[in-house]
Design a protein around this motif. Structure first.
Motif, PDB file in Angstrom:
ATOM      1  N   LEU A  99       0.825  -1.200   0.000  1.00  0.00           N
ATOM      2  CA  LEU A  99       0.000   0.000   0.000  1.00  0.00           C
ATOM      3  C   LEU A  99       0.864   1.256   0.000  1.00  0.00           C
ATOM      4  O   LEU A  99       0.579   2.225  -0.729  1.00  0.00           O
ATOM      5  N   ALA A 100       1.929   1.255   0.795  1.00  0.00           N
ATOM      6  CA  ALA A 100       2.806   2.419   0.837  1.00  0.00           C
ATOM      7  C   ALA A 100       3.402   2.704  -0.539  1.00  0.00           C
ATOM      8  O   ALA A 100       3.509   3.859  -0.966  1.00  0.00           O
ATOM      9  N   THR A 101       3.773   1.649  -1.254  1.00  0.00           N
ATOM     10  CA  THR A 101       4.321   1.815  -2.602  1.00  0.00           C
ATOM     11  C   THR A 101       3.311   2.482  -3.523  1.00  0.00           C
ATOM     12  O   THR A 101       3.649   3.391  -4.294  1.00  0.00           O
ATOM     13  N   MET A 102       2.053   2.049  -3.435  1.00  0.00           N
ATOM     14  CA  MET A 102       1.018   2.636  -4.282  1.00  0.00           C
ATOM     15  C   MET A 102       0.770   4.093  -3.909  1.00  0.00           C
ATOM     16  O   MET A 102       0.568   4.947  -4.781  1.00  0.00           O
ATOM     17  N   LEU A 103       0.795   4.401  -2.618  1.00  0.00           N
ATOM     18  CA  LEU A 103       0.559   5.780  -2.190  1.00  0.00           C
ATOM     19  C   LEU A 103       1.686   6.709  -2.645  1.00  0.00           C
ATOM     20  O   LEU A 103       1.432   7.829  -3.089  1.00  0.00           O
ATOM     21  N   VAL A 104       2.923   6.237  -2.545  1.00  0.00           N
ATOM     22  CA  VAL A 104       4.046   7.040  -3.035  1.00  0.00           C
ATOM     23  C   VAL A 104       3.880   7.316  -4.528  1.00  0.00           C
ATOM     24  O   VAL A 104       4.122   8.432  -5.008  1.00  0.00           O
TER      25      VAL A 104
ATOM     26  N   ALA B 177      -5.761   2.306  -3.832  1.00  0.00           N
ATOM     27  CA  ALA B 177      -4.948   3.515  -3.705  1.00  0.00           C
ATOM     28  C   ALA B 177      -4.608   4.125  -5.057  1.00  0.00           C
ATOM     29  O   ALA B 177      -4.268   5.312  -5.144  1.00  0.00           O
ATOM     30  N   LEU B 178      -4.700   3.335  -6.136  1.00  0.00           N
ATOM     31  CA  LEU B 178      -4.420   3.866  -7.465  1.00  0.00           C
ATOM     32  C   LEU B 178      -5.352   5.012  -7.832  1.00  0.00           C
ATOM     33  O   LEU B 178      -5.009   5.848  -8.669  1.00  0.00           O
ATOM     34  N   GLY B 179      -6.529   5.042  -7.218  1.00  0.00           N
ATOM     35  CA  GLY B 179      -7.486   6.095  -7.539  1.00  0.00           C
ATOM     36  C   GLY B 179      -7.360   7.326  -6.671  1.00  0.00           C
ATOM     37  O   GLY B 179      -8.089   8.300  -6.887  1.00  0.00           O
ATOM     38  N   LEU B 180      -6.471   7.296  -5.684  1.00  0.00           N
ATOM     39  CA  LEU B 180      -6.325   8.431  -4.787  1.00  0.00           C
ATOM     40  C   LEU B 180      -5.352   9.451  -5.372  1.00  0.00           C
ATOM     41  O   LEU B 180      -4.376   9.083  -6.030  1.00  0.00           O
ATOM     42  N   ASP B 181      -5.610  10.716  -5.127  1.00  0.00           N
ATOM     43  CA  ASP B 181      -4.729  11.782  -5.581  1.00  0.00           C
ATOM     44  C   ASP B 181      -4.009  12.390  -4.391  1.00  0.00           C
ATOM     45  O   ASP B 181      -4.631  12.989  -3.514  1.00  0.00           O
ATOM     46  N   GLY B 182      -2.704  12.220  -4.350  1.00  0.00           N
ATOM     47  CA  GLY B 182      -1.919  12.757  -3.259  1.00  0.00           C
ATOM     48  C   GLY B 182      -1.689  14.255  -3.398  1.00  0.00           C
ATOM     49  O   GLY B 182      -1.869  14.829  -4.478  1.00  0.00           O
ATOM     50  N   PRO B 183      -1.282  14.895  -2.322  1.00  0.00           N
ATOM     51  CA  PRO B 183      -1.082  16.348  -2.345  1.00  0.00           C
ATOM     52  C   PRO B 183       0.194  16.779  -3.065  1.00  0.00           C
ATOM     53  O   PRO B 183       0.425  17.973  -3.251  1.00  0.00           O
TER      54      PRO B 183
END
Length: 286
Positions: free
Chosen positions: A17-22, A233-239
């Protein structure tokens, strides 16, 4: 300060999950256990400054139900104490569980603690061959109960219908939303999730490709709790979209080690492949 907190039911799932979020532009830290997440004292430097997401790695997947619930709730409270207001419960994309849990009981407990009434259940991770269609989970095109997971020593998966697997585990109603609804777009999917018939439900949502996961993420962007595999997490947009990247690899020539502790068919094949090519040693855990 991090605003996204994730609770992963094992360590490798946390790193997935951390990899996907990065890759989605989140500055992410993995903390091993709830105790590793602590609010700074009044005179201390905030250790989470500059962090967008914190993933707590647990060992709760096959723990007794009460223990899994307790450690998950402690992780949730620790994440909320450092500012996380949105929670992601991460479990395996093959929905590893027994008839008693732990996916259902932990989800119920997280809903109760956060005050949320409903959530989605999204084990799909197309990049690793896991897809859900008609609420049926497929592993590289095979139904879950016909895949090697049916022989798992701890969590043998004898049904591929996610809704049927989940119902005995939860106090909440379990609903389904199919691929046709997802393919109508985020607004249509959100309208379906807002339908009073799904009030208080755990809703299994179909997804067979990354675009479906992005639609689900957009439709649930204000949900206080989502559940799923790392694929969601692929659909999340990070800041920090300008920092979105694949996780860094070692530089050529750097030392490295591979540790394998799983007995799954995929891991056994990977170990057999490595034994033919790399120096190796079997570790005596005792």
């Amino acid at each position: 300060m991090p605003t996204l907190g994730a609770i992963a039911d094992d360590f490798t799932g946390a790193t997935d999950l951390a990899t996907m979020l990065v890759a989605r532009g989140f500055r992410t830290v993995v903390a091993v256990g709830p105790e590793a997440v602590a609010s700074p004292g009044p005179d201390a430097t905030d250790p989470w400054q500059g962090t967008d997401a914190v993933v707590v790695a647990l060992k709760s997947r096959t723990a007794p139900v009460a223990e899994a619930v307790d450690t998950s709730l402690r992780a949730l409270r620790a994440l909320r104490a450092i500012g996380c207001r949105r929670i992601y419960f991460k479990y395996c994309s093959t929905f590893d569980s027994t008839p008693r849990g732990n996916i259902g009981p932990v989800t119920d407990a997280l809903l109760a603690e956060t005050g949320e009434r409903r959530t989605v259940v999204v084990p799909s991770f197309p990049a690793t061959g896991r897809t859900v269609h008609g609420s049926r989970l497929f592993v590289h095109g095979e139904p879950l109960d016909e895949s090697p997971m049916r022989h798992h020593p701890l969590t043998p998966m004898l049904d591929s219908r996610v809704d049927r697997l989940l119902r005995p585990q939860t106090r909440h109603p379990v609903a389904r939303l199919g691929l046709d609804t997802v393919r109508e777009g985020a607004a249509a999917l959100r309208a379906a999730l807002d339908d009073t018939a799904l009030a208080g439900a755990l809703t299994v949502v179909d997804a067979v490709d990354d675009a479906d996961l992005r639609t689900i993420a957009a439709a649930t962007s204000d949900f206080g709790l989502v559940t799923g595999a790392a694929g969601l997490a692929l659909g999340l947009d990070g800041p920090h979209p300008d920092e979105a990247r694949a996780a860094p690899a070692s530089r050529p020539g750097d030392p490295g080690v591979v540790l394998a502790g799983s007995a799954s068919a995929a891991t056994r094949a990977q170990v057999a492949h490595a034994l033919r090519r790399l120096p190796h040693r079997r570790l005596d855990l005792a």
